[in-house]
Design a protein around this motif. Structure first.
Motif, PDB file in Angstrom:
ATOM      1  N   ALA A  42      -3.145  -0.084  -7.536  1.00 18.60           N
ATOM      2  CA  ALA A  42      -1.785  -0.429  -7.134  1.00 18.60           C
ATOM      3  C   ALA A  42      -1.074   0.784  -6.555  1.00 18.60           C
ATOM      4  N   ILE A  43      -1.289   1.944  -7.161  1.00 19.25           N
ATOM      5  CA  ILE A  43      -0.687   3.179  -6.646  1.00 19.25           C
ATOM      6  C   ILE A  43      -1.242   3.505  -5.264  1.00 19.25           C
ATOM      7  N   LEU A  44      -2.551   3.328  -5.099  1.00 21.81           N
ATOM      8  CA  LEU A  44      -3.163   3.584  -3.791  1.00 21.81           C
ATOM      9  C   LEU A  44      -2.695   2.563  -2.758  1.00 21.81           C
ATOM     10  N   ASP A  45      -2.421   1.334  -3.195  1.00 16.64           N
ATOM     11  CA  ASP A  45      -1.866   0.332  -2.283  1.00 16.64           C
ATOM     12  C   ASP A  45      -0.526   0.804  -1.727  1.00 16.64           C
ATOM     13  N   LEU A  46       0.317   1.364  -2.590  1.00 16.69           N
ATOM     14  CA  LEU A  46       1.616   1.852  -2.136  1.00 16.69           C
ATOM     15  C   LEU A  46       1.457   3.020  -1.174  1.00 16.69           C
ATOM     16  N   GLN A  47       0.446   3.835  -1.422  1.00 17.87           N
ATOM     17  CA  GLN A  47       0.179   4.919  -0.477  1.00 17.87           C
ATOM     18  C   GLN A  47      -0.163   4.349   0.901  1.00 17.87           C
ATOM     19  N   LYS A  48      -0.960   3.289   0.936  1.00 17.67           N
ATOM     20  CA  LYS A  48      -1.330   2.671   2.204  1.00 17.67           C
ATOM     21  C   LYS A  48      -0.131   1.995   2.867  1.00 17.67           C
ATOM     22  N   ILE A  49       0.734   1.378   2.064  1.00 16.20           N
ATOM     23  CA  ILE A  49       1.948   0.777   2.624  1.00 16.20           C
ATOM     24  C   ILE A  49       2.810   1.854   3.262  1.00 16.20           C
ATOM     25  N   SER A  50       2.892   3.029   2.622  1.00 15.41           N
ATOM     26  CA  SER A  50       3.674   4.129   3.180  1.00 15.41           C
ATOM     27  C   SER A  50       3.095   4.631   4.494  1.00 15.41           C
ATOM     28  N   GLU A  51       1.818   4.323   4.734  1.00 16.60           N
ATOM     29  CA  GLU A  51       1.157   4.719   5.986  1.00 16.60           C
ATOM     30  C   GLU A  51       1.279   3.641   7.059  1.00 16.60           C
ATOM     31  N   GLY A  52       1.953   2.541   6.730  1.00 18.92           N
ATOM     32  CA  GLY A  52       2.169   1.496   7.722  1.00 18.92           C
ATOM     33  C   GLY A  52       1.305   0.272   7.564  1.00 18.92           C
ATOM     34  N   LYS A  53       0.476   0.209   6.517  1.00 16.51           N
ATOM     35  CA  LYS A  53      -0.376  -0.958   6.322  1.00 16.51           C
ATOM     36  C   LYS A  53       0.455  -2.138   5.824  1.00 16.51           C
ATOM     37  N   SER A  54       0.014  -3.335   6.197  1.00 16.85           N
ATOM     38  CA  SER A  54       0.649  -4.572   5.763  1.00 16.85           C
ATOM     39  C   SER A  54      -0.226  -5.204   4.690  1.00 16.85           C
ATOM     40  N   LEU A  55       0.391  -5.636   3.597  1.00 19.64           N
ATOM     41  CA  LEU A  55      -0.392  -6.085   2.451  1.00 19.64           C
ATOM     42  C   LEU A  55       0.100  -7.455   1.989  1.00 19.64           C
ATOM     43  N   ASN A  56      -0.799  -8.383   1.924  1.00 17.95           N
ATOM     44  CA  ASN A  56      -0.472  -9.784   1.686  1.00 17.95           C
ATOM     45  C   ASN A  56       0.056 -10.028   0.276  1.00 17.95           C
ATOM     46  N   GLY A  57       1.303 -10.505   0.182  1.00 20.29           N
ATOM     47  CA  GLY A  57       1.830 -11.000  -1.078  1.00 20.29           C
ATOM     48  C   GLY A  57       2.126  -9.971  -2.135  1.00 20.29           C
ATOM     49  N   VAL A  58       2.300  -8.702  -1.752  1.00 18.59           N
ATOM     50  CA  VAL A  58       2.536  -7.651  -2.738  1.00 18.59           C
ATOM     51  C   VAL A  58       4.029  -7.358  -2.882  1.00 18.59           C
ATOM     52  N   GLU A  59       4.452  -7.215  -4.120  1.00 16.80           N
ATOM     53  CA  GLU A  59       5.825  -6.836  -4.446  1.00 16.80           C
ATOM     54  C   GLU A  59       5.762  -5.594  -5.320  1.00 16.80           C
TER      55      GLU A  59
END
Length: 393
Positions: A42-59
């Motif tokens: 989950a922490i790595l997901d947020l890192q990817k979101i901060s890089e501009g990635k789009s992530l399905n259904g994540v809050e």
């Protein structure tokens, strides 16, 4: 960066992480399958979101500190369940053609609202932006030219995972030789991080930093070597040099590079020949990289270590545990279900992870009223119903 609190909800997989508070040193303990690794992901997901990635259904909702400033970042992507079948190897809901829109997003610094976003408009410091950035990317990426937002992006860049340690190897040769050539021979390269000996504050891979430390004869390399030898007493020396032990694959690589690749070598007591990195055990190599990471990682980094015990013998755990807990301004979030490791780490660092259905919680040892001594707390932990059962419907 230091993560203070995190909550996370994957609407597509119906997986929720209840708010978890982190300190400088955190050991996530619990039975297999309870969700320890997923917390790191989950922490790595947020890192990817901060890089501009789009992530399905994540809050998400995260509180963190970066350069003495307190940040609160939250948001939610739309959820698209076009197929009820969720593949286990589907990588974190990401797709090469991800276009999941952000439903809402907010960012605060020291209690002051910087970003307030919904599906209609984006407010930056209470002013509506005349031009809307990408609807599928976080403002941490699209507005990173703003100082306050750039700081958030830089903070997430300081998150490091053990995956990055295991994926890289000295014996790819090409990248290391090119980097060394550039750093020491190419006058057009900005060499300040070498001249000022601050390269360990850069985002270079730890293996490259270790190469530089060796060739600069930096005392940090000597400290790393001594720590390593304290664990593996049969080793008497370490060096990094071009590999002369070639095979067919090496010869092909050398024809491209026009030189032998760099490799790490160890010298064992009573053995005349140096042992090349490709013949060193995975446990020894992983231990060296973990020690190097502790010494060479930039101040303020967050280090995620999944299944601390993997590939490491019990002779490694004592020294590594001490090293991790003594390290300079770093935050460690580690997972383990190994009794020896849990007993070695003070109970004040435990985060006991349990799961009921898709809801994961992580509580401190004190929340369960465990004993005051480490041994007493450990004995109570292994007999705790919440710990032993771990997962419930």
């Amino acid at each position: 960066m230091k993560i203070n609190q995190l909550s996370y909800y994957d609407h597509k997989r119906q997986w929720r992480l209840e708010p978890i508070e982190f300190s400088d040193f955190n050991l996530l303990v619990g039975v297999s399958g309870v969700g320890k690794t997923r917390i790191l992901q989950a922490i790595l997901d947020l890192q990817k979101i901060s890089e501009g990635k789009s992530l399905n259904g994540v809050e998400w909702d995260i509180h963190f500190t970066y350069k003495n400033n307190e940040y609160h970042w939250s948001g939610e992507f739309e959820c698209n369940i076009s197929n009820n079948l969720i593949l286990e190897n589907e990588e974190n809901n990401f797709s090469n053609n991800s276009n999941f829109k952000i439903k809402n997003e907010s960012l605060s610094k020291n209690g002051e609202l910087i970003i307030d976003r919904n599906e209609i408009e984006i407010k930056f410091k209470n002013n509506i932006l005349p031009i809307k950035p990408s609807p599928v990317q976080s403002v941490v990426e699209t507005l990173n030219g703003e100082a306050d937002i750039a700081a958030v992006k830089h903070g997430f860049e300081s998150i490091i995972s053990t995956v990055q340690w295991s994926d890289a190897s000295f014996y790819n040769g090409l990248i290391y030789n090119i980097v060394i050539d550039k750093i020491f021979k190419d006058s057009s390269l900005d060499q300040r991080m070498v001249v000022d000996k601050r390269y360990y504050q850069s985002n270079l891979p730890v293996q490259i930093k270790l190469v530089i430390a060796y060739f600069e004869k930096n005392p940090i390399f000597q400290a790393i070597k001594e720590r390593f030898i304290n664990i593996f007493e049969q080793v008497e020396d370490i060096k990094i040099e071009q590999d002369e032990d070639e095979n067919e694959e090496d010869t092909l690589l050398n024809s491209i590079q026009e030189k032998a690749p760099l490799t790490i070598k160890i010298k064992e007591k009573g053995v005349n020949n140096w042992i090349s990195e490709k013949y060193i055990s995975s446990g020894m190599y992983k231990t060296l990289i973990q020690i190097s990471e502790c010494y060479l990682t930039a101040e303020g980094s967050v280090i995620l270590i999944d299944e601390f015990e993997n590939s490491l013998g019990v002779n490694c755990i004592d020294i590594l545990s001490d090293l991790l807990s003594e390290s300079r301004n770093l935050q460690f979030i580690i997972t383990s279900h190994h009794p020896y490791i849990i007993n070695k780490v003070g109970m004040e660092h435990w985060k006991i992870v349990t799961r009921k259905g898709g809801v994961v919680t992580a509580k401190d040892a004190k929340d369960f009223g465990l004993g005051k001594s480490r041994h007493e707390a450990f004995m109570q932990l292994i007999n705790l119903d919440e710990y032993n059962e771990g997962i419930s419907a």
